[in-house]
Motif scaffolding. Structure first.
Motif, mmCIF file in Angstrom:
data_model
loop_
_atom_site.group_PDB
_atom_site.id
_atom_site.type_symbol
_atom_site.label_atom_id
_atom_site.label_comp_id
_atom_site.label_asym_id
_atom_site.label_seq_id
_atom_site.Cartn_x
_atom_site.Cartn_y
_atom_site.Cartn_z
ATOM 1 N N LEU A 38 0.878 -1.168 0.000
ATOM 2 C CA LEU A 38 0.000 0.000 0.000
ATOM 3 C C LEU A 38 0.916 1.218 0.000
ATOM 4 C CD1 LEU A 38 -3.195 0.694 2.055
ATOM 5 C CD2 LEU A 38 -1.352 2.385 2.012
ATOM 6 N N LEU A 39 0.803 2.030 -1.033
ATOM 7 C CA LEU A 39 1.629 3.231 -1.170
ATOM 8 C C LEU A 39 0.750 4.454 -0.941
ATOM 9 C CD1 LEU A 39 4.274 4.682 -1.965
ATOM 10 C CD2 LEU A 39 3.519 4.532 -4.351
ATOM 11 N N THR A 117 -3.344 10.218 -2.598
ATOM 12 C CA THR A 117 -3.630 9.058 -3.439
ATOM 13 C C THR A 117 -3.077 7.823 -2.731
ATOM 14 O OG1 THR A 117 -3.650 10.223 -5.569
ATOM 15 C CG2 THR A 117 -3.097 7.890 -5.615
ATOM 16 N N VAL A 118 -3.885 6.790 -2.671
ATOM 17 C CA VAL A 118 -3.457 5.515 -2.093
ATOM 18 C C VAL A 118 -3.468 4.482 -3.204
ATOM 19 C CG1 VAL A 118 -3.927 3.719 -0.389
ATOM 20 C CG2 VAL A 118 -4.397 6.115 0.170
ATOM 21 N N LEU A 130 -1.133 -3.297 -10.558
ATOM 22 C CA LEU A 130 -2.073 -2.404 -9.873
ATOM 23 C C LEU A 130 -3.357 -3.141 -9.543
ATOM 24 C CD1 LEU A 130 -2.622 0.572 -9.001
ATOM 25 C CD2 LEU A 130 -3.699 0.888 -11.246
ATOM 26 N N LEU A 131 -3.784 -3.028 -8.276
ATOM 27 C CA LEU A 131 -5.032 -3.642 -7.825
ATOM 28 C C LEU A 131 -6.099 -2.598 -7.512
ATOM 29 C CD1 LEU A 131 -3.653 -6.408 -5.432
ATOM 30 C CD2 LEU A 131 -4.309 -6.632 -7.838
ATOM 31 N N GLY A 132 -5.676 -1.398 -7.135
ATOM 32 C CA GLY A 132 -6.660 -0.385 -6.809
ATOM 33 C C GLY A 132 -6.032 0.949 -6.484
ATOM 34 N N PHE A 133 -6.841 2.010 -6.549
ATOM 35 C CA PHE A 133 -6.357 3.340 -6.155
ATOM 36 C C PHE A 133 -7.490 4.131 -5.522
ATOM 37 C CE2 PHE A 133 -7.998 4.011 -10.431
ATOM 38 C CZ PHE A 133 -8.646 5.238 -10.350
ATOM 39 N N TRP A 134 -7.091 4.943 -4.595
ATOM 40 C CA TRP A 134 -7.994 5.861 -3.883
ATOM 41 C C TRP A 134 -7.404 7.251 -4.036
ATOM 42 C CZ3 TRP A 134 -11.900 5.573 0.239
ATOM 43 C CH2 TRP A 134 -12.037 6.754 0.959
ATOM 44 N N THR A 135 -8.236 8.230 -4.361
ATOM 45 C CA THR A 135 -7.725 9.590 -4.470
ATOM 46 C C THR A 135 -8.678 10.558 -3.783
ATOM 47 O OG1 THR A 135 -6.902 11.277 -6.008
ATOM 48 C CG2 THR A 135 -8.823 10.036 -6.701
#
Length: 368
Positions: A38-39, A117-118, A130-135
């Motif tokens: 998790l970045l 952004t996660v 890439l599995l997912g992103f949150w912004t």
């Protein structure tokens, strides 16, 4: 031997960052992550980042995040615009407080749509899947930010077909650009606009150059990834030098006549001889400044991120162009409105000259 171990431990601690109940490893590049990760990408002073970070002290959230190898990246220091990723099926993302799913396959450059952004994924064999992103953290009133984030951290199985590309959000890009003109991220652009106006250059042409450059560089980053980083450095260098020259021209009155004449010749060649093209090219050289500062306004951020993942460069260009036009329109209105209340005089030229030199140094500093 103990001293060596102590140094290694201290070095590891120096790279660790405590946020809430969690410890993140600080990285300078997204390609330093390993395993199922998790970045968390943030910037100092980002209000939405603080809102999201408040969840890191929640036990349930911390337990879910602890399943990942945790990393954090300061976007203001990293100066990156995108991450080269591999997508093989479903990607979970957050849109207006709702976790949705998008199905796409292939190698892509994920264009970072702002902070916070996660990014969640798997780093294996030197590649990031890439599995997912949150912004952002701007969920609508009545939506529980924690509930949405918990759902994002525990994505469901593959959704058949995924969600349709959110073209409707393009309609709001211009309005969101206008709104973003009043954020701290746009202060450098306001400074350039002020210098342009008081140096008696064509502000509309400079802003038009900046908008087109911003959109073009954003699409180029999504299309070819890190290869365009060198071009962005050139743009920043050219713009920084131009601002230094403009500042010198405004400040040179009390310097020697010989130096003033030399600066005047440079100004004549760089701006007057090129006419309208000179103003446009000056703005074009500075448009790259906006690229890493795309603000995470809900629908707009989703369009930017999904367009880059889908390889839909026409939609991405349209989104960035509309957003940039809205931002430029607001900046133009602000600068022209403020100028009406400022009478001319030597002190104004000196103040704007100092601002121009400071902006030039700032942009050149971004090249280092």
């Amino acid at each position: 031997m103990r001293q060596v171990l102590l140094v290694l431990v201290l070095a590891a601690l120096a790279l660790a960052l405590q946020k809430g109940l969690l410890v993140f490893q600080e990285v300078e590049s997204p390609y330093e992550v390993n395993g199922t990760f998790l970045l968390y990408i943030y910037q100092p002073g980002c209000e939405e980042c603080k809102r999201l970070e408040a969840l890191f002290s929640d036990g349930e959230v911390a337990a879910l995040m602890s399943k990942y190898s945790l990393y954090t990246l300061d976007l203001s220091r990293a100066r990156i615009s995108g991450i080269d990723v591999v997508v093989d099926g479903q990607v979970a993302y957050v849109d207006h407080g709702v976790v949705k799913y998008y199905v796409v396959r292939g190698e892509r450059t994920f264009l970072i749509p702002g902070t916070p952004t996660v990014v969640i994924g798997v780093a294996e064999g030197g590649r990031i899947r890439l599995l997912g992103f949150w912004t952002g953290a701007d969920v609508p009133p009545g939506v529980d930010l924690k509930r949405v984030f918990v759902e994002f951290l525990s994505p469901k199985g593959v959704q058949e077909g995924g969600d349709a590309f959110p073209y409707a959000a393009l309609l709001s890009a211009f309005v969101l650009g206008v709104a973003s003109a009043f954020s701290p991220c746009v202060l450098p652009v306001l400074g350039v606009a002020a210098v342009t106006h008081f140096a008696r250059r064509s502000l509309p042409k400079v802003l038009l150059g900046m908008v087109l450059s911003y959109a073009a560089v954003g699409v180029a980053v999504a299309a070819v990834g890190g290869a365009v980083a060198y071009a962005r450095q050139v743009f920043l260098a050219v713009g920084g030098v131009a601002l230094l020259l403009l500042g010198a021209v405004l400040l040179v009155e009390r310097l020697s006549v010989k130096y003033a004449a030399a600066v005047s010749r440079l100004q004549t060649f760089a701006f007057k001889r090129l006419g309208s093209a000179g103003d446009f090219l000056f703005g074009f050289s500075l448009g790259a400044v906006w690229t890493p500062c795309i603000l995470p306004y809900a629908g707009f951020a989703t369009v930017v991120a999904l367009a880059s993942l889908a390889g839909n460069y026409l939609a991405l260009f349209a989104a960035l162009l509309l957003y940039g036009l809205g931002l430029a329109a607001a900046v133009y209105a602000v600068v022209r409105g403020v100028a009406k209340y400022i009478k001319g005089g030597r002190w104004v030229e000196v103040a704007i000259g100092v601002l121009s030199v400071a902006a030039g140094v700032y942009f050149l500093g971004l090249c280092l």
